[in-house]
Design an enzyme around this catalytic site. Structure first.
Site, PDB file in Angstrom:
ATOM      1  N   GLY A   1      36.106  47.068  30.569  1.00 11.23           N
ATOM      2  CA  GLY A   1      35.122  46.154  31.499  1.00 11.23           C
ATOM      3  C   GLY A   1      34.115  45.943  30.965  1.00 11.23           C
ATOM      4  O   GLY A   1      32.911  46.077  31.677  1.00 11.23           O
TER       5      GLY A   1
ATOM      6  N   GLN B   1      29.059  43.539  35.754  1.00 15.28           N
ATOM      7  CA  GLN B   1      27.683  43.721  35.642  1.00 15.28           C
ATOM      8  C   GLN B   1      26.956  45.039  35.073  1.00 15.28           C
ATOM      9  O   GLN B   1      26.044  44.912  34.325  1.00 15.28           O
ATOM     10  CB  GLN B   1      27.333  43.897  37.026  1.00 15.28           C
TER      11      GLN B   1
ATOM     12  N   TYR C   1      38.090  50.601  48.507  1.00 14.46           N
ATOM     13  CA  TYR C   1      37.142  50.868  47.601  1.00 14.46           C
ATOM     14  C   TYR C   1      36.652  52.228  47.683  1.00 14.46           C
ATOM     15  O   TYR C   1      36.995  53.067  46.684  1.00 14.46           O
ATOM     16  CB  TYR C   1      35.875  49.939  47.511  1.00 14.46           C
TER      17      TYR C   1
ATOM     18  N   LYS D   1      37.925  55.518  45.294  1.00 12.05           N
ATOM     19  CA  LYS D   1      36.803  56.109  44.279  1.00 12.05           C
ATOM     20  C   LYS D   1      36.855  57.734  44.538  1.00 12.05           C
ATOM     21  O   LYS D   1      36.823  58.599  43.818  1.00 12.05           O
ATOM     22  CB  LYS D   1      35.406  55.656  44.833  1.00 12.05           C
TER      23      LYS D   1
ATOM     24  N   ILE E   1      23.519  48.466  42.517  1.00 14.31           N
ATOM     25  CA  ILE E   1      22.713  48.154  41.400  1.00 14.31           C
ATOM     26  C   ILE E   1      22.098  46.795  41.323  1.00 14.31           C
ATOM     27  O   ILE E   1      22.908  45.731  41.455  1.00 14.31           O
ATOM     28  CB  ILE E   1      23.795  48.350  39.962  1.00 14.31           C
TER      29      ILE E   1
HETATM   30  N1  SER Z   1      28.139  47.987  44.881  1.00 16.43           N
HETATM   31  C1  SER Z   1      29.223  48.464  45.320  1.00 16.43           C
HETATM   32  C2  SER Z   1      29.554  47.841  46.300  1.00 16.43           C
HETATM   33  O1  SER Z   1      28.875  46.807  47.024  1.00 16.43           O
HETATM   34  C3  SER Z   1      28.856  49.983  45.970  1.00 16.43           C
HETATM   35  O2  SER Z   1      29.265  50.948  45.017  1.00 16.43           O
HETATM   36  O3  SER Z   1      30.589  47.488  46.427  1.00 16.43           O
END
Ligand code: SER
Length: 314
Positions: free
Chosen positions: A12, A16, A146, A150, A176
């Protein structure tokens, strides 16, 4: 240059975080030790800096071939479907997020990989977790696919550590913020889009509402944390699930006000969409005492430093 004899595979590398982590590891260890890979064609920012393979992490045989051919000892698995895209296609997100991890874990067991990095996220937390200064250990009931993937992944990491002794290290990244490579499908991405439209159009239609506080971090801090965690002596790593990691916390109006200090005519409008309920399910801020205590983590960038640096580079 540090004396690293391990070959590192980044899966990957075009994303980003992937691009910047690949470049940072190449700078630290030497280009020849850091092999990049992605499903997509090589990111232009990586061109000429080292080896690149176009592979699908879901293809276990291809992955195995690269690991063997390149004599890989460490893997950073960054390929994932993030929160907003995941909610549009939950089973696709589950398939990619879980099977990528399970392929890497199984091959690490089979091929004696020394160390793995796999990112988790603040998305593991759900509405029943504390909103402010959310601790590492608390009620964890994620409501996005998601977050579910995780959280399940964290359990798998601990399982492979306990059962097979694989040294897996993980961070629950907050949102981030960065300018080099574009983010892909996250809920925290508004805090990047806002800079691009502020510079171009002097206005931003925010998909989250006023008062939506989320945990965030500058890319430089995220990369430093990742490398610091991977460099830490084994005995300092006390959880092989995932470490909470905090930088700062702000709302859309707060980042807009900070941007206005540099671009006074900038305006923000609020048009919340389906991503609002994702954001509302997450904590507003994170307690990362354990990362700070166990491996001396400390963030450096506050909101004004982030905004200044972003605007200088966009
Ligand atoms: N930056 C991620 C998202 O917004 C959260 O870990 O999905």
């Amino acid at each position: 240059m540090p004396d690293n004899k391990d070959n590192i595979l980044i899966i990957g590398s075009n994303g980003q975080i992937g691009v910047e982590l690949t470049l940072a590891l190449r700078k630290k260890y030497g280009n020849e030790f850091v092999i990049a890979s992605d499903l997509r064609d090589e990111n232009p920012l990586l061109k000429g800096t080292g080896k690149f393979f176009k592979i699908d992490v879901l293809n276990k045989e291809d992955l195995k071939n690269i690991i063997q051919k390149e004599n890989i000892q460490q893997i950073y698995l960054l390929a994932a479907v993030l929160s907003a895209v995941g909610e549009q296609n939950p089973l696709m997100a589950w398939n990619i997020n879980m099977n990528a991890l399970l392929n890497v874990l199984e091959l690490s067991k089979e091929l004696n990989i020394k160390k793995i990095f796999w990112p988790s996220s603040i998305a593991v937390f759900g509405p029943s977790s504390p909103k402010k200064n959310c601790p590492q250990q608390t009620i964890i009931e994620p409501v996005t696919v998601y977050g579910i993937s995780k959280y399940a992944g964290e359990s798998w990491c601990e399982y492979y550590f306990e059962k097979y002794g694989i040294d897996i290290r993980s961070i629950r990244y907050p949102g981030i913020i960065s300018y080099k490579s574009a983010p892909g499908g996250g809920t925290t991405d508004y805090a990047i889009e806002i800079f691009h439209t502020a510079v171009k159009d002097k206005t931003y239609n925010c998909f989250l509402s006023k008062g939506t506080y989320l945990p965030m971090m500058y890319m430089d801090d995220a990369i430093r944390a990742t490398i610091q965690l991977m460099d830490a002596p084994k005995e300092k790593i006390k959880t092989h699930r995932s470490y909470n990691l905090a930088g700062i916390s702000f709302s859309p109006e707060e980042i807009a006000a900070e941007i206005q200090k540099h671009i006074p005519e900038f305006q923000i409008n609020y048009k919340p969409d389906f991503r609002q309920s994702i954001a509302d399910s997450w904590p507003q801020s994170i307690d990362d005492t354990e990362a700070r205590t166990h491996w001396d983590w400390k963030h450096q960038y506050d909101l004004s430093a982030i905004v200044k640096d972003m605007l200088e580079h966009i």
